[in-house]
Structures are given as C-alpha cells and as structure tokens.
Design a protein around this motif. Structure first.
Motif, short mmCIF file in Angstrom:
data_model
loop_
_atom_site.label_atom_id
_atom_site.label_comp_id
_atom_site.label_asym_id
_atom_site.label_seq_id
_atom_site.Cartn_x
_atom_site.Cartn_y
_atom_site.Cartn_z
N MET A 150 0.82 -1.22 0.00
CA MET A 150 0.00 0.00 0.00
C MET A 150 0.85 1.27 0.00
SD MET A 150 -2.93 -1.16 2.76
CE MET A 150 -3.95 0.29 2.53
N HIS A 151 2.14 1.12 -0.22
CA HIS A 151 3.05 2.26 -0.13
C HIS A 151 2.71 3.36 -1.15
CE1 HIS A 151 6.59 4.57 0.78
NE2 HIS A 151 6.97 4.51 -0.49
N GLU A 152 2.49 2.99 -2.38
CA GLU A 152 2.20 4.02 -3.39
C GLU A 152 0.87 4.72 -3.10
OE1 GLU A 152 4.36 5.28 -5.55
OE2 GLU A 152 5.77 3.87 -4.62
N THR A 153 -0.09 3.98 -2.60
CA THR A 153 -1.36 4.58 -2.21
C THR A 153 -1.15 5.56 -1.06
OG1 THR A 153 -2.52 2.59 -2.92
CG2 THR A 153 -3.72 4.06 -1.46
N TYR A 154 -0.29 5.20 -0.12
CA TYR A 154 0.01 6.10 0.99
C TYR A 154 0.69 7.37 0.48
CZ TYR A 154 1.62 7.88 5.47
OH TYR A 154 1.86 8.68 6.56
N TRP A 178 6.39 7.39 10.93
CA TRP A 178 6.51 8.82 11.25
C TRP A 178 7.63 9.46 10.42
CZ3 TRP A 178 3.86 11.67 15.17
CH2 TRP A 178 4.29 12.98 15.29
N ARG A 179 8.79 8.82 10.41
CA ARG A 179 9.94 9.38 9.68
C ARG A 179 9.66 9.47 8.19
NH1 ARG A 179 13.95 5.53 13.07
NH2 ARG A 179 14.08 6.82 14.95
N PHE A 180 9.10 8.42 7.62
CA PHE A 180 8.78 8.47 6.20
C PHE A 180 7.81 9.61 5.91
CE2 PHE A 180 6.12 7.73 2.57
CZ PHE A 180 7.07 7.61 1.58
N THR A 181 6.76 9.72 6.72
CA THR A 181 5.74 10.75 6.52
C THR A 181 6.34 12.15 6.54
OG1 THR A 181 4.05 9.32 7.47
CG2 THR A 181 3.58 11.70 7.45
N ILE A 182 7.12 12.44 7.56
CA ILE A 182 7.68 13.78 7.70
C ILE A 182 8.76 14.04 6.65
CG2 ILE A 182 8.86 15.38 9.28
CD1 ILE A 182 5.80 14.67 9.86
N ASP A 223 15.14 14.90 15.16
CA ASP A 223 15.06 15.49 13.83
C ASP A 223 13.63 15.50 13.29
OD1 ASP A 223 17.77 15.91 13.87
OD2 ASP A 223 18.24 14.18 12.60
N TYR A 224 12.73 14.78 13.95
CA TYR A 224 11.37 14.63 13.46
C TYR A 224 10.32 15.25 14.38
CZ TYR A 224 13.48 11.57 10.11
OH TYR A 224 14.27 11.08 9.10
N ILE A 225 10.72 15.63 15.58
CA ILE A 225 9.76 16.14 16.56
C ILE A 225 10.17 17.54 17.01
CG2 ILE A 225 8.71 15.76 18.83
CD1 ILE A 225 7.96 13.65 16.71
N ASP A 226 9.21 18.45 16.98
CA ASP A 226 9.45 19.81 17.43
C ASP A 226 8.83 20.09 18.79
OD1 ASP A 226 10.75 20.69 14.95
OD2 ASP A 226 8.77 20.45 14.05
N ILE A 227 7.70 19.44 19.09
CA ILE A 227 6.97 19.68 20.33
C ILE A 227 6.60 18.33 20.95
CG2 ILE A 227 4.85 20.62 21.35
CD1 ILE A 227 4.74 22.61 19.02
N LEU A 228 6.78 18.22 22.25
CA LEU A 228 6.33 17.04 22.98
C LEU A 228 4.98 17.35 23.60
CD1 LEU A 228 9.61 16.00 24.82
CD2 LEU A 228 8.62 14.97 22.75
#
Length: 175
Positions: free
Chosen positions: A64-68, A121-125, A160-165
């Motif tokens: 489902m990667h391409e759909t994502y 998460w990493r892929f998305t961002i 590197d992926y999170i700005d706010i906790l």
C-alpha cells in the motif's frame, strides 16, 4: 483535523476550504493552528479506528506504499495552500498518529511495533518536508496514557522529526 483528506469535508464534516480560511485568519491575528490527522486507511473507506496491522503495508516495499504516497500528496497540497498575506507559508502544528500508546487506531501500539511506528513517522515527515518541500509543519508527538518516561519515548521517532512534545489523555485521571 485533516481526516478524510481528498474529499470536500474533513472527518467532522467541516469543509477543507473553510479550515484553510480559518487557519489563515488565525495566522493574520498572530495565532498558530494545530492540525491533527485521524487518517483513514489509505485507498480505502476504513477509518482511523480500524484495528488491523496496516503500518508495515504503508512503508517502502509494502503493498500500500504508493497509495500512501498519494494520500501524502493530498496532505502536502493542503499545507502548501496555506499562505499568508505576503505569500509566506503559514506554520501549523501537525499532530499525525497521535494517541499511539492506545490500541484504537491502526497506528496504535497493538497494531504495529515501535520500529514500524517510527518508520511511518519518519517516512511521513521526510516525504512532506524533503520530497514535497514543506517547511511550515511543526510536528507534535503526543501519545495517550503512559506509566513511565521509557513508555512515553518508546515510539519516539527522534529529535530530527519532533518539534513539540505533548500528551493526549481523554480518560479519567487516576491517582
């Protein structure tokens, strides 16, 4: 919330065009908006509350990667359309895959491993920032209940992926 992205109205029945207008008005008054994402299973009508092992299928190499990626293109178009009066990108606090310590969403702790969650998460961002060139997204990591620092950070994708906790807790407080 950008749940149901790709349709005229979000998961709550609010038109996406109205959301853009309100985000722009808030920005012009000095505010910043928070945008959560109760993501449907990409390419289906299954909602965020689907309880299935979906995450590995969305990662590179998954069926489902391409759909994502196509869904992320819609997310990127929404954020890219947020422009201030001078044409500058309007910053937003983005809260994807929140409450992940619970088991009610397809990205929840019961439905994917900590490593799969971090990869998602990493892929998305990376896709939104590096591939689509968006730099107006301020990311917020917000699990649901947790019992320890280690549990809170178990699925943390990295600085590197999170700005706010943050922390979501809609249940009753326990002593």
């Amino acid at each position: 919330d950008i749940g149901h992205i790709g349709t005229p109205k979000n998961i709550d029945g609010v038109p996406f065009e109205s959301m853009k207008t309100w985000i722009k008005k808030g920005y012009e008054k000095g505010g910043i908006s928070t945008v959560s994402w109760h993501a449907q299973v990409p390419g289906t009508t299954k909602g965020a509350w689907t309880r299935e092992n979906i995450v590995p299928r969305l990662l590179p190499g998954g069926d489902m990667h391409e759909t994502y990626r196509a869904t992320l293109d819609q997310v990127a178009a929404f954020f890219a359309d947020l422009k201030g009066p001078g044409g500058e990108p309007i910053p937003v606090i983005f809260r994807p895959f929140h409450e992940h310590t619970g088991d009610w969403f397809w990205w929840g702790a019961k439905w994917c491993t900590p490593d799969e969650y971090k990869q998602l998460w990493r892929f998305t961002i990376d896709y939104l920032r590096k591939t689509k060139g968006l730099h107006n997204i301020i990311t917020c990591y917000s699990p649901d209940r947790f019992k320890s620092r280690d549990e809170y950070l178990e699925r943390y994708p990295g600085d590197d992926y999170i700005d706010i906790l943050g922390h979501d807790n809609y249940g009753a407080l326990r002593s």
